[in-house]
Design a protein around this motif. Structure first.
Motif, PDB file in Angstrom:
ATOM      1  N   GLU A  42      -5.162   0.231  -2.287  1.00  0.00           N
ATOM      2  CA  GLU A  42      -6.272   0.897  -1.598  1.00  0.00           C
ATOM      3  C   GLU A  42      -7.407   1.259  -2.553  1.00  0.00           C
ATOM      4  N   ARG A  88       0.834  -1.199   0.000  1.00  0.00           N
ATOM      5  CA  ARG A  88       0.000   0.000   0.000  1.00  0.00           C
ATOM      6  C   ARG A  88       0.872   1.253   0.000  1.00  0.00           C
ATOM      7  N   SER A  89       0.285   2.371  -0.343  1.00  0.00           N
ATOM      8  CA  SER A  89       1.000   3.650  -0.306  1.00  0.00           C
ATOM      9  C   SER A  89       1.466   3.929   1.124  1.00  0.00           C
ATOM     10  N   GLY A  90       2.704   4.428   1.244  1.00  0.00           N
ATOM     11  CA  GLY A  90       3.230   4.767   2.548  1.00  0.00           C
ATOM     12  C   GLY A  90       3.869   3.622   3.294  1.00  0.00           C
ATOM     13  N   ARG A 124       1.329  -0.771  -7.255  1.00  0.00           N
ATOM     14  CA  ARG A 124       0.614   0.183  -6.417  1.00  0.00           C
ATOM     15  C   ARG A 124      -0.891  -0.068  -6.523  1.00  0.00           C
ATOM     16  N   ASN A 146      -1.250   0.356 -12.799  1.00  0.00           N
ATOM     17  CA  ASN A 146      -0.720   0.606 -11.455  1.00  0.00           C
ATOM     18  C   ASN A 146       0.559  -0.164 -11.155  1.00  0.00           C
TER      19      ASN A 146
END
Length: 359
Positions: A78, A29-31, A75, A58
């Motif tokens: 979410e 996930r991002s982060g 990516r 993505n």
């Protein structure tokens, strides 16, 4: 004996082919800290400096000239369109798996899950299940600070993962003033090595900078192979034949070690290193070789004894050269994992190392 240029060219081609290329899919996930992890593990900060191109909506494919590594950075975990994202990714994986060139296969996936979040999302479980059908998966718990049973939870929710490893990619300064150091990166390389094809381990060694011992272990295997070949060449009963055979073996060994340490493998680099090695050890080597080859002219026991002594000598010299070279490179990269030493600098250190060893 072959022309030295031809020997150098063949050695470079062989080392490059045997090293090959490794492809790693990194999802999360991002982060979650994928870019930080990539830059901490692999050479030349590839997430920042590599060439990236979109291969699905993505997923980016990242490569860097001179690094035998391809990264697929996935990516969109979410996103509401996650099912579409996963379907596109699976299509890409299947296309790669059907390619005749094994260098284009995706050899392992790192599924990154942030420890701070303390939960595994349904999308992560789904992605894990899909990936595990096609390749080995290593679950990577990022930003590790306090486990509190989370690793066991990840293992239970992602049972198809080959292993789960907690990592901290960079040194972190805490609010109370103390710092926590990077952790788990060496283990990540070792666990990845266990699940990828054996033929891709040199590429992994060359691409990564997090585990110096892994580079050394792959290099020791090259020395062992060269030593065996040198002994066989030295045992040849034909007078003076071993010298012609030994040069390509030892030059090939230097090329192989150079490639495993992730250094530029060019004719200029290799010729400089070979000249440094011969400059120190050449006289001793030639002296021993001439004596042993003269013995081979005598029939019967002379030939057998000559061959036996020559085999031992050839093997010992090859091992001494290979281990000295590994030690020099290990010292350079232990001091600075991001070092980019020139062939001249390495060659000078090799001369000094061999002189101390009495080569």
């Amino acid at each position: 004996m072959e022309n030295i240029d031809d020997i150098l060219k063949e050695a470079i081609q062989k080392a490059t082919t045997e090293r090959g290329n490794i492809t790693i899919l990194i999802a999360g996930r991002s982060g979650v800290g994928k870019s930080t992890l990539i830059n901490s593990v692999f050479q030349q900060k590839i997430a920042e400096t590599g060439q990236g191109r979109p291969v699905t909506q993505n997923t980016r494919e990242i490569t860097k000239e001179g690094v035998p590594l391809t990264i697929f950075d996935t990516r969109g975990l979410e996103m509401s369109q996650f099912k579409e994202t996963q379907a596109e990714l699976e299509k890409l994986i299947k296309e790669r798996a059907s390619d005749r060139d094994s260098n284009r296969h995706i050899h392992v996936a790192w599924l990154c899950i942030q420890e701070d979040g303390r939960r595994v999302e349904e999308a992560e479980v789904d992605l894990h299940n899909m990936l595990a059908k096609h390749m080995p998966v290593v679950a990577v718990i990022t930003k590790a600070r306090s486990d509190n049973g989370f690793k066991n939870e990840v293992q239970a929710l992602l049972p198809e993962s080959k292993n789960v490893v907690r990592v901290r990619a960079i040194r972190e300064e805490m609010d109370d003033g103390h710092a926590i150091e990077p952790m788990g990166l060496e283990s990540l390389i070792e666990l990845t090595s266990e699940v990828i094809p054996e033929g891709k381990r040199r590429a992994l060694a060359a691409s990564q900078k997090a585990n110096l011992n892994y580079k050394k272990s792959q290099s020791h295997k090259i020395v062992a192979g060269a030593s065996t070949a040198a002994a066989a060449a030295g045992a040849s009963p034909i007078p003076f034949s071993d010298a012609a055979i030994l040069a390509p073996i030892q030059i090939g060994m230097i090329a192989g070690i150079t490639s495993v340490f992730g250094l530029e493998l060019s004719k200029g680099t290799l010729s400089t290193l070979v000249a440094s090695a011969i400059g120190v050890g050449g006289a001793t080597f030639v002296g021993r070789t001439v004596v042993v080859n003269i013995m081979k002219f005598f029939p019967g026991i002379g030939t057998v004894a000559g061959g036996a002594i020559s085999a031992a000598t050839a093997s010992a010299i090859t091992i001494a050269l290979g281990e000295a070279y590994i030690a020099v490179l290990a010292e350079i990269f232990a001091e600075n994992p991001d070092a980019v030493p020139t062939a001249g600098e390495i060659g000078e250190k090799l001369k000094q190392k061999m002189k101390k060893a009495g080569a």
